[in-house]
Design a protein around this motif. Structure first.
Motif, short mmCIF file in Angstrom:
data_model
loop_
_atom_site.label_atom_id
_atom_site.label_comp_id
_atom_site.label_asym_id
_atom_site.label_seq_id
_atom_site.Cartn_x
_atom_site.Cartn_y
_atom_site.Cartn_z
N THR A 89 21.43 -12.95 10.81
CA THR A 89 20.95 -14.25 10.33
C THR A 89 19.51 -14.19 9.82
O THR A 89 19.03 -15.15 9.22
CB THR A 89 21.05 -15.31 11.45
OG1 THR A 89 20.39 -14.82 12.62
CG2 THR A 89 22.50 -15.59 11.78
N ALA A 90 18.82 -13.08 10.10
CA ALA A 90 17.43 -12.96 9.64
C ALA A 90 17.14 -11.52 9.25
O ALA A 90 17.65 -10.58 9.87
CB ALA A 90 16.46 -13.40 10.73
N LEU A 91 16.32 -11.38 8.22
CA LEU A 91 15.85 -10.06 7.78
C LEU A 91 14.34 -10.14 7.60
O LEU A 91 13.84 -11.03 6.91
CB LEU A 91 16.50 -9.67 6.45
CG LEU A 91 15.85 -8.49 5.70
CD1 LEU A 91 15.94 -7.20 6.51
CD2 LEU A 91 16.51 -8.32 4.33
N VAL A 92 13.63 -9.21 8.21
CA VAL A 92 12.18 -9.14 8.05
C VAL A 92 11.81 -7.77 7.50
O VAL A 92 12.04 -6.75 8.16
CB VAL A 92 11.44 -9.40 9.38
CG1 VAL A 92 9.93 -9.33 9.15
CG2 VAL A 92 11.84 -10.75 9.96
N ASN A 93 11.28 -7.77 6.29
CA ASN A 93 10.86 -6.53 5.64
C ASN A 93 9.40 -6.26 6.00
O ASN A 93 8.47 -6.75 5.36
CB ASN A 93 11.02 -6.65 4.12
CG ASN A 93 12.47 -6.75 3.71
OD1 ASN A 93 13.26 -5.83 3.94
ND2 ASN A 93 12.85 -7.88 3.11
N SER A 94 9.23 -5.47 7.07
CA SER A 94 7.90 -5.21 7.61
C SER A 94 7.40 -3.80 7.28
O SER A 94 6.20 -3.54 7.32
CB SER A 94 7.91 -5.41 9.14
OG SER A 94 6.70 -5.07 9.71
N ALA A 95 8.30 -2.89 6.98
CA ALA A 95 7.92 -1.49 6.73
C ALA A 95 7.03 -1.39 5.49
O ALA A 95 7.23 -2.09 4.49
CB ALA A 95 9.16 -0.63 6.54
N GLY A 96 6.04 -0.52 5.56
CA GLY A 96 5.18 -0.33 4.40
C GLY A 96 4.15 0.76 4.62
O GLY A 96 3.91 1.18 5.75
N VAL A 97 3.58 1.21 3.53
CA VAL A 97 2.48 2.17 3.58
C VAL A 97 1.35 1.66 2.72
O VAL A 97 1.55 0.85 1.81
CB VAL A 97 2.91 3.57 3.09
CG1 VAL A 97 3.94 4.18 4.03
CG2 VAL A 97 3.44 3.51 1.66
N SER A 98 0.15 2.14 3.00
CA SER A 98 -1.02 1.72 2.25
C SER A 98 -1.54 2.87 1.40
O SER A 98 -1.03 3.99 1.46
CB SER A 98 -2.11 1.21 3.20
OG SER A 98 -3.17 0.64 2.48
N SER A 99 -2.59 2.57 0.62
CA SER A 99 -3.28 3.60 -0.14
C SER A 99 -4.73 3.18 -0.34
O SER A 99 -4.99 2.16 -1.01
CB SER A 99 -2.63 3.83 -1.50
OG SER A 99 -3.44 4.69 -2.28
N PRO A 100 -5.67 3.93 0.23
CA PRO A 100 -7.08 3.61 0.07
C PRO A 100 -7.72 4.25 -1.17
O PRO A 100 -8.92 4.15 -1.37
CB PRO A 100 -7.70 4.18 1.34
CG PRO A 100 -6.87 5.41 1.59
CD PRO A 100 -5.46 5.06 1.15
N VAL A 101 -6.91 4.93 -1.99
CA VAL A 101 -7.44 5.70 -3.10
C VAL A 101 -7.73 4.79 -4.30
O VAL A 101 -6.85 4.06 -4.75
CB VAL A 101 -6.44 6.80 -3.52
CG1 VAL A 101 -7.04 7.66 -4.64
CG2 VAL A 101 -6.06 7.66 -2.32
N PRO A 102 -8.95 4.79 -4.83
CA PRO A 102 -9.25 3.95 -5.99
C PRO A 102 -8.50 4.42 -7.23
O PRO A 102 -8.08 5.58 -7.33
CB PRO A 102 -10.77 4.12 -6.17
CG PRO A 102 -11.09 5.40 -5.50
CD PRO A 102 -10.12 5.55 -4.36
N PHE A 103 -8.35 3.51 -8.18
CA PHE A 103 -7.56 3.80 -9.38
C PHE A 103 -8.05 5.05 -10.11
O PHE A 103 -7.25 5.84 -10.62
CB PHE A 103 -7.61 2.60 -10.33
CG PHE A 103 -6.95 2.86 -11.65
CD1 PHE A 103 -5.57 2.91 -11.76
CD2 PHE A 103 -7.71 3.10 -12.79
CE1 PHE A 103 -4.95 3.17 -12.97
CE2 PHE A 103 -7.10 3.36 -14.00
CZ PHE A 103 -5.72 3.39 -14.09
N SER A 104 -9.35 5.26 -10.15
CA SER A 104 -9.89 6.41 -10.88
C SER A 104 -9.46 7.74 -10.30
O SER A 104 -9.47 8.76 -11.00
CB SER A 104 -11.42 6.34 -10.92
OG SER A 104 -11.95 6.32 -9.61
N ASP A 105 -9.06 7.73 -9.03
CA ASP A 105 -8.69 8.98 -8.37
C ASP A 105 -7.20 9.09 -8.03
O ASP A 105 -6.73 10.17 -7.70
CB ASP A 105 -9.48 9.14 -7.06
CG ASP A 105 -10.97 9.20 -7.30
OD1 ASP A 105 -11.38 9.77 -8.33
OD2 ASP A 105 -11.73 8.67 -6.46
N VAL A 106 -6.48 8.00 -8.12
CA VAL A 106 -5.10 8.01 -7.66
C VAL A 106 -4.21 8.76 -8.66
O VAL A 106 -4.47 8.76 -9.87
CB VAL A 106 -4.59 6.57 -7.45
CG1 VAL A 106 -4.30 5.88 -8.77
CG2 VAL A 106 -3.37 6.55 -6.54
#
Length: 255
Positions: A89-106
């Motif tokens: 009856t419920a779905l929670v999409n909690s999984a995730g990853v981050s990225s601290p890399v700025p655009f110039s370096d990613v």
């Protein structure tokens, strides 16, 4: 569909393995309220998490190891839930990853990894779970966005992460319109600085001032702060709320 008194149905939560994560905190909160739980995570610790919830709260809980961006993996996990638990009856999409890399370096590999887990993973799990909710004419979907999307990044997260969370929010709003006639609501919760490992590990004393300087409430957010709101949104009383984004950000962004 109306839920029986004292029985909440089954909540599927992705990203529920980490002991310091929002998904794990939410799972404990829902278990205490009587929900059955299907927990998905790529970390095998998810099976232990389900076992602990069964023992502590006496609820049905099943943990399944799955790559949320892989349809076959998600199908196997959700099928295990459907075989052993009440209807979802419920779905929670909690999984995730981050990225601290700025655009110039990613690099492209980082972009594809973050988008695959955060955005594609949300799509794949919804694709597997939401049709069953629509068939039963009842369901609640909540996905985790981020204040980083609204502000164009944050103290830790940069452009790639913000983009992935923007995709989640846009997808959630469009999906909300499509499934509303079927009794399914879809909402987004956008946290800001929550002390979880997605912030690059613990926010230690030396890191804390940089985060606190941006927060009008003067403290870091907790997984409990987020879980309390999500618990409301997956409940029966939230049936008139859909396509919305709720900020849990300590005043980092107003409006």
């Amino acid at each position: 569909m109306t839920l029986d008194a004292g029985h909440q149905g089954t909540a599927v939560i992705t990203g529920a393995a980490s002991r310091r994560g929002i998904g794990r905190a939410l799972a404990a909160r829902l278990a205490a309220a009587g929900w059955a739980l299907g927990l998905l995570d790529i970390d095998p610790e998810v099976e232990r998490a389900a076992e602990e919830l069964r023992t502590e709260h006496g609820v049905d809980a099943v943990g399944a190891v799955a790559d949320i961006a892989d349809p076959a993996s998600v199908d196997a996990g959700v099928s295990a839930f459907e075989a052993r638990l009440p209807p979802v009856t419920a779905l929670v999409n909690s999984a995730g990853v981050s990225s601290p890399v700025p655009f110039s370096d990613v690099d492209l590999a980082t972009w594809e990894r973050v988008m695959r887990i955060n955005a594609t993973g949300t799509f794949v799990v919804c694709k597997r779970v939401v049709p069953g909710m629509a068939d039963r004419r009842y369901g609640r979907v909540v996905s985790l966005g981020s204040t980083a999307m609204q502000n164009g990044g944050g103290t830790y997260s940069k452009s790639v992460y913000a983009a992935s969370k923007g995709a989640i929010e846009a997808f959630s709003r469009a999906l909300a319109l499509e499934v509303a006639p079927s009794g399914v609501t879809v909402n987004t919760v956008a946290p800001a600085t929550i002390d979880t490992d997605i912030m690059g590990g613990r926010i230690t004393d030396d890191r804390k001032p940089a985060f606190l300087s941006q927060l009008p409430v003067g403290r870091l957010g907790t997984t409990r702060d987020v879980a309390a709101l999500v618990e409301f949104l997956v409940g029966e009383d939230a049936g008139y709320i859909t396509g919305a984004t709720y900020n849990v950000n300590g005043g980092l962004r107003i409006g």
